[in-house]
Write a protein that holds these residues in place. Sequence first.
Motif, PDB file in Angstrom:
ATOM      1  N   ARG A  18     -22.033  69.828 -50.471  1.00  0.00           N
ATOM      2  CA  ARG A  18     -20.590  69.748 -50.732  1.00  0.00           C
ATOM      3  C   ARG A  18     -20.221  68.381 -51.294  1.00  0.00           C
ATOM      4  O   ARG A  18     -19.478  68.264 -52.285  1.00  0.00           O
ATOM      5  N   LEU A  28     -13.038  73.418 -50.053  1.00  0.00           N
ATOM      6  CA  LEU A  28     -14.111  74.383 -49.800  1.00  0.00           C
ATOM      7  C   LEU A  28     -13.685  75.384 -48.739  1.00  0.00           C
ATOM      8  O   LEU A  28     -13.955  76.587 -48.866  1.00  0.00           O
ATOM      9  N   ARG A  31     -11.471  77.948 -50.367  1.00  0.00           N
ATOM     10  CA  ARG A  31     -12.251  78.874 -51.202  1.00  0.00           C
ATOM     11  C   ARG A  31     -12.997  79.898 -50.356  1.00  0.00           C
ATOM     12  O   ARG A  31     -13.182  81.042 -50.766  1.00  0.00           O
ATOM     13  N   LEU A  32     -13.450  79.458 -49.184  1.00  0.00           N
ATOM     14  CA  LEU A  32     -14.207  80.356 -48.301  1.00  0.00           C
ATOM     15  C   LEU A  32     -13.293  81.226 -47.451  1.00  0.00           C
ATOM     16  O   LEU A  32     -13.752  82.160 -46.792  1.00  0.00           O
ATOM     17  N   SER A  55     -21.849  83.144 -48.668  1.00  0.00           N
ATOM     18  CA  SER A  55     -20.607  82.709 -49.321  1.00  0.00           C
ATOM     19  C   SER A  55     -20.634  81.219 -49.618  1.00  0.00           C
ATOM     20  O   SER A  55     -20.228  80.770 -50.701  1.00  0.00           O
ATOM     21  N   GLU A  59     -20.501  79.357 -53.337  1.00  0.00           N
ATOM     22  CA  GLU A  59     -19.477  78.372 -53.678  1.00  0.00           C
ATOM     23  C   GLU A  59     -20.078  77.044 -54.111  1.00  0.00           C
ATOM     24  O   GLU A  59     -19.552  76.362 -54.989  1.00  0.00           O
TER      25      GLU A  59
END
Length: 298
Positions: A18, A28, A31-32, A55, A59
Amino acid sequence: MENLIRFSDIGARLRAYRIGKGIAPELLATRLGISRAALYRAEKGQIRKIEMLTSIADELDVSLPSLMGVGVEYVSTATAFFERMRQLEEQCRQVIGLFSPVSYLLTSDAYDEVLSEVLREAIPDGADADGSSSRAIDALLDILKARKESFRERNPLIVSLIASADFERFLLHGLVGRHDLSREITDRRRLSARQETEHIVRMLREQPMGIQIGVVREPVPATSFQIFRQVDRSILAISPFRLGEQPNVRLGVALITSAPEAMTLHEDIAARLWRDALKGMEAAEYLESMIEKYAIAR
C-alpha cells in the motif's frame, strides 16, 4: 518451518505494498468497502477470509501468492521494498548484506541529509509534474530513517560486505543523482563521500560490538542482496535498488524469498566474499589508501 503461512507477514506485506503504491489507508479502505479500523486490523495480520485477500491483491495490483508469501515475493517499488526491509529487520538477529557502497544501516546521520538532495535531483525532467515522485521520495526517506533508528535501538548483529570498486566510484564522483551538476555541488558531494568513507574507517578501527565490515576486492554481483536471520527462519532479499552513487529508486523488481536453494546459494556467496575480504585494521588501511588516492582534498 519456512512454508507456514503467517498472517502477521501477510499484514506486513499489505502495508508495504500500500505504501509502495502511495495509497492512503482511508482511500484503500473506501475502495475495499471496509472501515479504516478493519484495514488497520488487516495490516496487523488479523485477516482470515480469502475473499478479502483477493480484493486487496486486486486493488494493490499484486498477485495473491505474493501477498501471501507463497514462493517468491516480487516487489516493484523501492518504497515498498525498503518498508519490507524495515519489517524484516525488526525481527532479525543478524543481517548479512552486500549493498552499494555500504549498508544504509551503517551510514552516518549526515548521509541522510545528502541522500535527500540526491534522490530529488535524480528525478528525470518532467517526471514530477504531479508531485508523485517527490511524495514517494518523502515516504522512502521516512522509512529509511525508521530503519536506522530501529537498528540502533535493537542493535542486531550485522555483516556488511563492501565492494572496493563501489568505493572508488563513490570517492571519485561523490553521492550524486546525475553528472551535470556544478563544480561546487560536485566538490561538496565528493567531500561528503570522503567523510562517509572516513566514518566506515573509524568503525573498522574501533570495531563496535555486533558490527562486522569486510572490504571485497574481487568483482561482486551486480544486484545487492541481504540475508535476514531470524529465530526460526532465514529470508533473502535481492534488490536492483541503490542508495549510493547514481541511485536507483524508480525502476526494478526486487525479490524476497525463503526458498532453500536460493538461501543456500546466497549464503555460500556471502561466506566466500567474507572469507576473502579485508577486515579490521587491514581493511581500514586499505580504505585510507583509497581516500588518499581518489578522494577530494579537505
